[in-house]
Motif scaffolding. Structure first.
Motif, PDB file in Angstrom:
ATOM      1  N   UNK A   8      58.569 -62.338  72.094  1.00  0.00           N
ATOM      2  CA  UNK A   8      57.375 -61.662  71.006  1.00  0.00           C
ATOM      3  C   UNK A   8      56.606 -62.603  70.273  1.00  0.00           C
ATOM      4  N   UNK A   9      55.233 -62.577  70.182  1.00  0.00           N
ATOM      5  CA  UNK A   9      54.401 -63.656  69.607  1.00  0.00           C
ATOM      6  C   UNK A   9      53.966 -63.186  68.391  1.00  0.00           C
ATOM      7  N   UNK A  10      53.549 -63.919  67.307  1.00  0.00           N
ATOM      8  CA  UNK A  10      53.370 -63.718  66.012  1.00  0.00           C
ATOM      9  C   UNK A  10      51.991 -63.886  65.756  1.00  0.00           C
ATOM     10  N   UNK A  11      51.234 -63.814  66.672  1.00  0.00           N
ATOM     11  CA  UNK A  11      49.557 -63.905  66.525  1.00  0.00           C
ATOM     12  C   UNK A  11      48.932 -62.433  66.099  1.00  0.00           C
ATOM     13  N   UNK A  12      49.475 -61.480  66.679  1.00  0.00           N
ATOM     14  CA  UNK A  12      49.216 -60.175  66.322  1.00  0.00           C
ATOM     15  C   UNK A  12      50.201 -59.515  65.906  1.00  0.00           C
ATOM     16  N   UNK A  13      49.678 -58.379  65.433  1.00  0.00           N
ATOM     17  CA  UNK A  13      50.954 -57.474  64.525  1.00  0.00           C
ATOM     18  C   UNK A  13      51.232 -56.311  65.379  1.00  0.00           C
ATOM     19  N   UNK A  14      52.491 -56.237  65.625  1.00  0.00           N
ATOM     20  CA  UNK A  14      53.271 -55.324  66.625  1.00  0.00           C
ATOM     21  C   UNK A  14      54.534 -54.910  65.961  1.00  0.00           C
ATOM     22  N   UNK A  15      55.482 -54.227  66.829  1.00  0.00           N
ATOM     23  CA  UNK A  15      56.811 -54.138  66.389  1.00  0.00           C
ATOM     24  C   UNK A  15      57.554 -55.264  66.041  1.00  0.00           C
ATOM     25  N   UNK A  16      58.163 -55.383  64.883  1.00  0.00           N
ATOM     26  CA  UNK A  16      59.334 -56.290  64.348  1.00  0.00           C
ATOM     27  C   UNK A  16      58.305 -57.416  63.715  1.00  0.00           C
ATOM     28  N   UNK A  18      47.984 -54.733  66.307  1.00  0.00           N
ATOM     29  CA  UNK A  18      46.788 -55.185  67.109  1.00  0.00           C
ATOM     30  C   UNK A  18      45.854 -56.078  66.320  1.00  0.00           C
ATOM     31  N   UNK A  19      46.103 -56.215  65.054  1.00  0.00           N
ATOM     32  CA  UNK A  19      45.229 -57.176  64.040  1.00  0.00           C
ATOM     33  C   UNK A  19      45.851 -58.449  63.847  1.00  0.00           C
ATOM     34  N   UNK A  20      44.906 -59.362  63.459  1.00  0.00           N
ATOM     35  CA  UNK A  20      45.296 -60.876  63.067  1.00  0.00           C
ATOM     36  C   UNK A  20      45.227 -61.202  61.537  1.00  0.00           C
ATOM     37  N   UNK A  21      45.865 -62.234  61.490  1.00  0.00           N
ATOM     38  CA  UNK A  21      45.824 -62.921  60.022  1.00  0.00           C
ATOM     39  C   UNK A  21      44.433 -63.102  59.738  1.00  0.00           C
ATOM     40  N   UNK A  22      43.837 -62.589  58.556  1.00  0.00           N
ATOM     41  CA  UNK A  22      42.687 -62.937  57.891  1.00  0.00           C
ATOM     42  C   UNK A  22      41.748 -61.502  58.268  1.00  0.00           C
ATOM     43  N   UNK A  23      42.409 -60.438  59.190  1.00  0.00           N
ATOM     44  CA  UNK A  23      41.628 -59.029  59.184  1.00  0.00           C
ATOM     45  C   UNK A  23      41.809 -58.175  58.207  1.00  0.00           C
ATOM     46  N   UNK A  24      40.816 -57.322  57.838  1.00  0.00           N
ATOM     47  CA  UNK A  24      40.808 -56.543  56.926  1.00  0.00           C
ATOM     48  C   UNK A  24      40.733 -55.120  57.401  1.00  0.00           C
ATOM     49  N   UNK A  32      44.925 -58.800  55.598  1.00  0.00           N
ATOM     50  CA  UNK A  32      46.273 -59.359  56.302  1.00  0.00           C
ATOM     51  C   UNK A  32      46.185 -60.789  55.923  1.00  0.00           C
ATOM     52  N   UNK A  33      47.272 -61.458  55.300  1.00  0.00           N
ATOM     53  CA  UNK A  33      47.491 -62.611  54.744  1.00  0.00           C
ATOM     54  C   UNK A  33      48.339 -63.417  55.731  1.00  0.00           C
ATOM     55  N   UNK A  77      56.391 -58.892  60.616  1.00  0.00           N
ATOM     56  CA  UNK A  77      56.636 -58.865  59.252  1.00  0.00           C
ATOM     57  C   UNK A  77      55.236 -59.490  58.691  1.00  0.00           C
ATOM     58  N   UNK A  78      54.671 -58.348  57.935  1.00  0.00           N
ATOM     59  CA  UNK A  78      53.092 -58.388  57.570  1.00  0.00           C
ATOM     60  C   UNK A  78      53.162 -58.765  56.090  1.00  0.00           C
ATOM     61  N   UNK A  79      52.512 -59.773  55.526  1.00  0.00           N
ATOM     62  CA  UNK A  79      51.984 -60.295  54.392  1.00  0.00           C
ATOM     63  C   UNK A  79      50.605 -59.853  54.072  1.00  0.00           C
ATOM     64  N   UNK A  80      50.304 -58.738  53.221  1.00  0.00           N
ATOM     65  CA  UNK A  80      48.976 -58.546  53.080  1.00  0.00           C
ATOM     66  C   UNK A  80      48.613 -58.101  51.481  1.00  0.00           C
ATOM     67  N   UNK A  81      47.484 -57.930  51.391  1.00  0.00           N
ATOM     68  CA  UNK A  81      46.860 -57.916  50.021  1.00  0.00           C
ATOM     69  C   UNK A  81      46.026 -56.509  49.980  1.00  0.00           C
TER      70      UNK A  81
END
Length: 155
Positions: free
Chosen positions: A78-86, A129-135, A149-150, A88-92
């Motif tokens: 698994x990669x950590x550049x886009x959001x998927x199963x497993x 499928x979203x990335x860091x910095x996306x809203x 997404x932080x 961990x997403x920090x967001x505001x």
């Protein structure tokens, strides 16, 4: 086929073993004791134990089917550049600047108290499928949320 973490798989397997080796024998013993009391037509304990046995057997079959169709995800792939199963997403929450962290998991592993949300939930669907910095804009039962997404890591 359903993908899940090794921890989630092991948790379901442990629950299945508990049901088969502890709960089911306990209720079968209760049925035998109630049967020994005589007339079954007016024996509340017997009927309650039979209902409990049916509930346990149903739960056992359900857990067996889940495990039969489960596939454990290899976290190293698994990669950590886009959001998927497993992930961990920090967001505001953009509206109130409230920070939150969720791990996106299989529906059988979801537990909001542990910060684990189902990949089938509205928030996880919007994040996938979203990335860091996306809203993202998420429609939830309480209304609409704007989430920034932080950070994304493997959960």
């Amino acid at each position: 086929m359903e993908y899940m973490s090794e921890e989630g798989y092991n948790k379901i397997l442990a629950e299945l073993k508990q049901l088969e080796s502890v709960e089911l024998p306990r209720v079968r013993e209760a049925i035998a004791e109630a049967r020994a009391q005589g007339d079954l037509s007016e024996n509340f304990e017997y009927h309650a134990a039979k209902r409990e046995q049916g509930r346990i057997l149903s739960r056992i079959r359900f857990k067996q089917r889940v495990l039969e169709h489960a596939r454990i995800i290899d976290r190293t792939l698994l990669g950590s550049d886009t959001i998927g199963l497993l992930s961990k997403v920090e967001m505001t929450n953009v509206a109130n600047q409230m920070k939150m962290t969720y791990t996106i998991v299989n529906p059988h592993e979801a537990n909001i108290l542990e910060g684990k949300i189902s990949i089938k939930s509205p928030i996880a669907k919007a994040l996938t499928g979203k990335k860091t910095g996306d809203t993202v804009t998420v429609q939830v039962p309480a209304g609409t949320l704007q989430l920034r997404i932080d950070n994304i890591t493997l959960g």
